[in-house]
Design a protein around this motif. Structure first.
Motif, PDB file in Angstrom:
ATOM      1  N   ASP A  50      15.193  10.970  12.667  1.00 51.17           N
ATOM      2  CA  ASP A  50      14.719   9.868  11.826  1.00 51.17           C
ATOM      3  C   ASP A  50      13.328   9.368  12.227  1.00 51.17           C
ATOM      4  O   ASP A  50      12.618   8.777  11.413  1.00 51.17           O
ATOM      5  CB  ASP A  50      15.708   8.693  11.890  1.00 51.17           C
ATOM      6  N   PHE A  51      12.928   9.585  13.507  1.00 52.00           N
ATOM      7  CA  PHE A  51      11.612   9.126  13.942  1.00 52.00           C
ATOM      8  C   PHE A  51      10.483   9.899  13.259  1.00 52.00           C
ATOM      9  O   PHE A  51       9.325   9.483  13.327  1.00 52.00           O
ATOM     10  CB  PHE A  51      11.485   9.224  15.465  1.00 52.00           C
ATOM     11  N   ALA A  52      10.816  10.992  12.589  1.00 46.91           N
ATOM     12  CA  ALA A  52       9.807  11.725  11.818  1.00 46.91           C
ATOM     13  C   ALA A  52       9.313  10.903  10.637  1.00 46.91           C
ATOM     14  O   ALA A  52       8.331  11.271   9.980  1.00 46.91           O
ATOM     15  CB  ALA A  52      10.370  13.054  11.338  1.00 46.91           C
ATOM     16  N   LEU A  53       9.957   9.784  10.368  1.00 45.95           N
ATOM     17  CA  LEU A  53       9.486   8.857   9.327  1.00 45.95           C
ATOM     18  C   LEU A  53       8.004   8.544   9.517  1.00 45.95           C
ATOM     19  O   LEU A  53       7.235   8.489   8.552  1.00 45.95           O
ATOM     20  CB  LEU A  53      10.309   7.560   9.395  1.00 45.95           C
ATOM     21  N   PHE A  54       7.593   8.334  10.773  1.00 41.23           N
ATOM     22  CA  PHE A  54       6.208   7.948  11.050  1.00 41.23           C
ATOM     23  C   PHE A  54       5.230   9.108  10.901  1.00 41.23           C
ATOM     24  O   PHE A  54       4.021   8.903  10.905  1.00 41.23           O
ATOM     25  CB  PHE A  54       6.093   7.355  12.460  1.00 41.23           C
ATOM     26  N   ASP A  55       5.763  10.313  10.800  1.00 38.14           N
ATOM     27  CA  ASP A  55       4.904  11.491  10.696  1.00 38.14           C
ATOM     28  C   ASP A  55       4.664  11.911   9.253  1.00 38.14           C
ATOM     29  O   ASP A  55       3.862  12.804   8.996  1.00 38.14           O
ATOM     30  CB  ASP A  55       5.527  12.655  11.474  1.00 38.14           C
ATOM     31  N   LEU A  56       5.360  11.290   8.305  1.00 36.65           N
ATOM     32  CA  LEU A  56       5.153  11.646   6.906  1.00 36.65           C
ATOM     33  C   LEU A  56       3.689  11.397   6.532  1.00 36.65           C
ATOM     34  O   LEU A  56       3.148  10.323   6.810  1.00 36.65           O
ATOM     35  CB  LEU A  56       6.079  10.836   5.994  1.00 36.65           C
ATOM     36  N   PRO A  57       3.038  12.371   5.915  1.00 33.08           N
ATOM     37  CA  PRO A  57       1.594  12.271   5.655  1.00 33.08           C
ATOM     38  C   PRO A  57       1.216  11.087   4.773  1.00 33.08           C
ATOM     39  O   PRO A  57       1.837  10.849   3.731  1.00 33.08           O
ATOM     40  CB  PRO A  57       1.280  13.590   4.941  1.00 33.08           C
ATOM     41  N   PHE A  58       0.199  10.360   5.206  1.00 34.03           N
ATOM     42  CA  PHE A  58      -0.415   9.289   4.416  1.00 34.03           C
ATOM     43  C   PHE A  58       0.601   8.248   3.929  1.00 34.03           C
ATOM     44  O   PHE A  58       0.454   7.697   2.841  1.00 34.03           O
ATOM     45  CB  PHE A  58      -1.168   9.878   3.212  1.00 34.03           C
ATOM     46  N   MET A  59       1.600   7.944   4.743  1.00 30.36           N
ATOM     47  CA  MET A  59       2.634   6.996   4.314  1.00 30.36           C
ATOM     48  C   MET A  59       2.132   5.552   4.315  1.00 30.36           C
ATOM     49  O   MET A  59       2.453   4.763   3.431  1.00 30.36           O
ATOM     50  CB  MET A  59       3.863   7.111   5.207  1.00 30.36           C
ATOM     51  N   PHE A  60       1.367   5.198   5.345  1.00 31.86           N
ATOM     52  CA  PHE A  60       0.907   3.816   5.510  1.00 31.86           C
ATOM     53  C   PHE A  60      -0.574   3.687   5.167  1.00 31.86           C
ATOM     54  O   PHE A  60      -1.380   4.549   5.512  1.00 31.86           O
ATOM     55  CB  PHE A  60       1.111   3.353   6.953  1.00 31.86           C
ATOM     56  N   ALA A  61      -0.919   2.582   4.529  1.00 34.31           N
ATOM     57  CA  ALA A  61      -2.321   2.333   4.177  1.00 34.31           C
ATOM     58  C   ALA A  61      -3.013   1.412   5.175  1.00 34.31           C
ATOM     59  O   ALA A  61      -4.229   1.471   5.350  1.00 34.31           O
ATOM     60  CB  ALA A  61      -2.418   1.731   2.776  1.00 34.31           C
ATOM     61  N   ASN A  62      -2.239   0.534   5.847  1.00 36.93           N
ATOM     62  CA  ASN A  62      -2.849  -0.423   6.765  1.00 36.93           C
ATOM     63  C   ASN A  62      -1.819  -0.899   7.787  1.00 36.93           C
ATOM     64  O   ASN A  62      -0.622  -0.588   7.684  1.00 36.93           O
ATOM     65  CB  ASN A  62      -3.456  -1.609   6.007  1.00 36.93           C
ATOM     66  N   GLU A  63      -2.290  -1.688   8.754  1.00 31.05           N
ATOM     67  CA  GLU A  63      -1.433  -2.130   9.858  1.00 31.05           C
ATOM     68  C   GLU A  63      -0.340  -3.110   9.410  1.00 31.05           C
ATOM     69  O   GLU A  63       0.740  -3.139   9.998  1.00 31.05           O
ATOM     70  CB  GLU A  63      -2.282  -2.767  10.965  1.00 31.05           C
ATOM     71  N   LYS A  64      -0.619  -3.915   8.378  1.00 33.97           N
ATOM     72  CA  LYS A  64       0.395  -4.865   7.914  1.00 33.97           C
ATOM     73  C   LYS A  64       1.638  -4.142   7.414  1.00 33.97           C
ATOM     74  O   LYS A  64       2.775  -4.578   7.623  1.00 33.97           O
ATOM     75  CB  LYS A  64      -0.176  -5.771   6.815  1.00 33.97           C
ATOM     76  N   GLU A  65       1.412  -3.032   6.739  1.00 38.84           N
ATOM     77  CA  GLU A  65       2.537  -2.234   6.251  1.00 38.84           C
ATOM     78  C   GLU A  65       3.349  -1.678   7.421  1.00 38.84           C
ATOM     79  O   GLU A  65       4.588  -1.687   7.399  1.00 38.84           O
ATOM     80  CB  GLU A  65       2.028  -1.091   5.372  1.00 38.84           C
ATOM     81  N   VAL A  66       2.638  -1.200   8.428  1.00 43.18           N
ATOM     82  CA  VAL A  66       3.311  -0.653   9.604  1.00 43.18           C
ATOM     83  C   VAL A  66       4.145  -1.724  10.305  1.00 43.18           C
ATOM     84  O   VAL A  66       5.316  -1.503  10.636  1.00 43.18           O
ATOM     85  CB  VAL A  66       2.283  -0.072  10.597  1.00 43.18           C
ATOM     86  N   ASP A  67       3.551  -2.891  10.533  1.00 41.56           N
ATOM     87  CA  ASP A  67       4.250  -3.974  11.234  1.00 41.56           C
ATOM     88  C   ASP A  67       5.542  -4.351  10.523  1.00 41.56           C
ATOM     89  O   ASP A  67       6.570  -4.608  11.152  1.00 41.56           O
ATOM     90  CB  ASP A  67       3.349  -5.202  11.364  1.00 41.56           C
ATOM     91  N   ALA A  68       5.486  -4.390   9.182  1.00 36.46           N
ATOM     92  CA  ALA A  68       6.672  -4.754   8.410  1.00 36.46           C
ATOM     93  C   ALA A  68       7.805  -3.755   8.626  1.00 36.46           C
ATOM     94  O   ALA A  68       8.982  -4.124   8.655  1.00 36.46           O
ATOM     95  CB  ALA A  68       6.324  -4.839   6.926  1.00 36.46           C
ATOM     96  N   VAL A  69       7.443  -2.488   8.805  1.00 37.05           N
ATOM     97  CA  VAL A  69       8.453  -1.446   8.993  1.00 37.05           C
ATOM     98  C   VAL A  69       8.990  -1.448  10.426  1.00 37.05           C
ATOM     99  O   VAL A  69      10.196  -1.488  10.654  1.00 37.05           O
ATOM    100  CB  VAL A  69       7.876  -0.062   8.630  1.00 37.05           C
ATOM    101  N   VAL A  70       8.101  -1.433  11.420  1.00 32.51           N
ATOM    102  CA  VAL A  70       8.576  -1.271  12.804  1.00 32.51           C
ATOM    103  C   VAL A  70       9.223  -2.530  13.367  1.00 32.51           C
ATOM    104  O   VAL A  70      10.115  -2.444  14.221  1.00 32.51           O
ATOM    105  CB  VAL A  70       7.444  -0.794  13.747  1.00 32.51           C
ATOM    106  N   ASP A  71       8.794  -3.716  12.903  1.00 29.08           N
ATOM    107  CA  ASP A  71       9.350  -4.965  13.432  1.00 29.08           C
ATOM    108  C   ASP A  71      10.552  -5.460  12.627  1.00 29.08           C
ATOM    109  O   ASP A  71      11.159  -6.471  12.985  1.00 29.08           O
ATOM    110  CB  ASP A  71       8.278  -6.070  13.446  1.00 29.08           C
ATOM    111  N   GLY A  72      10.870  -4.761  11.556  1.00 27.76           N
ATOM    112  CA  GLY A  72      11.963  -5.199  10.694  1.00 27.76           C
ATOM    113  C   GLY A  72      13.213  -4.343  10.835  1.00 27.76           C
ATOM    114  O   GLY A  72      13.428  -3.670  11.853  1.00 27.76           O
ATOM    115  N   PRO A  73      14.050  -4.334   9.805  1.00 32.22           N
ATOM    116  CA  PRO A  73      15.320  -3.611   9.848  1.00 32.22           C
ATOM    117  C   PRO A  73      15.175  -2.111  10.101  1.00 32.22           C
ATOM    118  O   PRO A  73      16.051  -1.505  10.722  1.00 32.22           O
ATOM    119  CB  PRO A  73      15.918  -3.876   8.458  1.00 32.22           C
ATOM    120  N   VAL A  74      14.072  -1.525   9.626  1.00 30.21           N
ATOM    121  CA  VAL A  74      13.878  -0.083   9.831  1.00 30.21           C
ATOM    122  C   VAL A  74      13.677   0.223  11.312  1.00 30.21           C
ATOM    123  O   VAL A  74      14.288   1.160  11.852  1.00 30.21           O
ATOM    124  CB  VAL A  74      12.680   0.438   9.004  1.00 30.21           C
ATOM    125  N   GLY A  75      12.847  -0.567  11.975  1.00 32.43           N
ATOM    126  CA  GLY A  75      12.635  -0.370  13.410  1.00 32.43           C
ATOM    127  C   GLY A  75      13.923  -0.534  14.195  1.00 32.43           C
ATOM    128  O   GLY A  75      14.227   0.258  15.107  1.00 32.43           O
TER     129      GLY A  75
END
Length: 340
Positions: free
Chosen positions: A105-130
């Motif tokens: 499941d950690f391959a989620l972060f390797d999907l090409p061009f998934m995130f556009a900016n850091e705010k999007e990343v923070d929402a994913v890693v600090d929330g239910p997905v993380g």
């Protein structure tokens, strides 16, 4: 009389608090912890690790001492993960990519061009997905504390600047030992060369490979500019760092000690991310001053790359689990809606 009652109540409350604090302190044992990571101590990860050690010492009354081992002193990321699982090493901070070998499941972060900016990343890693990702590690011998930042990844090489899809053709590009990255760059036309990080500088210097891909700060702190001419701002992927404790150590920790580790990780995370993001802009200027030729990739070229990589994205979405990818995308969409 009322004042005396209030005073007595206040004294009693302070006594209770003191008793609780004393009880919590009694749950903290003298411990010496080995924390290993792969990059140089001047990298924001290294500074975050130092901050974490400082916070743990303060919160434990000096009883828990963290000794940091930067620059792969304890081995490659995969070796350190294994050592932490086995209890030889207490803690490790690694990029998410090697964790795919433990939990796909950690391959989620390797999907090409998934995130556009850091705010999007923070929402994913600090929330239910993380939380969901760390929960998957529970049976793998490590316990996830929190995610720190590695950053968006970009391509460097000695052949040519990457300005369009065809520019990848024939470039021997070091990738992490991760199937998504191998498939990604082969699909873009490069020749992927999976390689452990400690071997990369020498391989670039001897021209055994043409290039590599990493965030700006790693390029700078590891002096990749000395052996690479071009840096193209591809932003093709994002890597968080996972800060983890060995399960064998975790089982020995009291509730108070676990709280110290979790709270310190979160505080150090905020410090580390802020530092990483501030240093990104400065690092680009420094790399230019050192002679690297840095170019932005045109949006139309990025769109073409994303289209070329759709089969890779679809393949690994199925492997990771469409429900997890959809959950992450929903968090990203919330951020995008709020920013409109």
């Amino acid at each position: 009389m009322k004042a005396a009652v209030r005073h007595s109540a206040a004294v009693a409350a302070l006594a209770v608090l003191a008793s609780v604090a004393t009880g919590a302190q009694a749950q903290v044992s003298e411990r010496n912890i080995k924390f290993g990571y792969s990059v140089h101590e001047t990298h924001p990860l290294g500074k975050g690790a130092n901050k974490f050690a400082q916070l743990v010492a303060e919160k434990s009354g000096g009883k828990i001492k963290i000794k940091n081992y930067p620059s792969t002193q304890l081995g490659s990321e995969t070796q350190m993960i294994s050592a932490t699982q086995g209890g030889v090493q207490d803690m490790v901070g690694v990029s998410s990519a090697p964790l795919v070998g433990l939990v796909k499941d950690f391959a989620l972060f390797d999907l090409p061009f998934m995130f556009a900016n850091e705010k999007e990343v923070d929402a994913v890693v600090d929330g239910p997905v993380g939380t969901r990702l760390f929960d998957k590690l529970a049976t793998k011998g490590v316990v996830g504390l929190c995610f720190w930042e590695n950053g968006f990844r970009h391509v460097t090489n000695n052949r040519r600047p990457i300005t369009k899809l065809d520019d990848f053709k024939g470039i021997k590009l070091r990738t992490m030992q991760n199937p998504v990255y191998v498939d990604m760059f082969n699909t873009l036309g490069a020749n992927s060369v999976p390689m452990a990080w400690p071997e990369v500088y020498a391989a670039l210097e001897t021209k055994a490979i043409d290039g590599q891909e990493n965030p700006f700060v790693i390029v700078s702190t590891n002096k990749i500019n000395e052996v690479q001419k071009y840096l193209s701002v591809t932003k093709h992927g994002y890597s968080p760092y996972a800060v983890m404790v060995g399960a064998k150590l975790w089982e020995k920790l009291s509730p108070a000690e676990r709280t110290i580790f979790k709270d310190s990780c979160a505080e150090a995370r905020d410090y580390q991310r802020k530092l990483n993001r501030e240093e990104d802009a400065k690092t680009v200027a420094e790399l230019k001053a050192r002679g690297m030729l840095i170019n932005e990739v045109p949006p139309e070229a990025v769109a073409q790359m994303k289209q070329q990589l759709k089969p890779v994205t679809d393949k690994y979405t199925r492997e990771i689990g469409e429900d997890l990818v959809q959950q992450a995308q929903a968090e990203i969409d919330k951020v995008r809606s709020a920013m409109k």
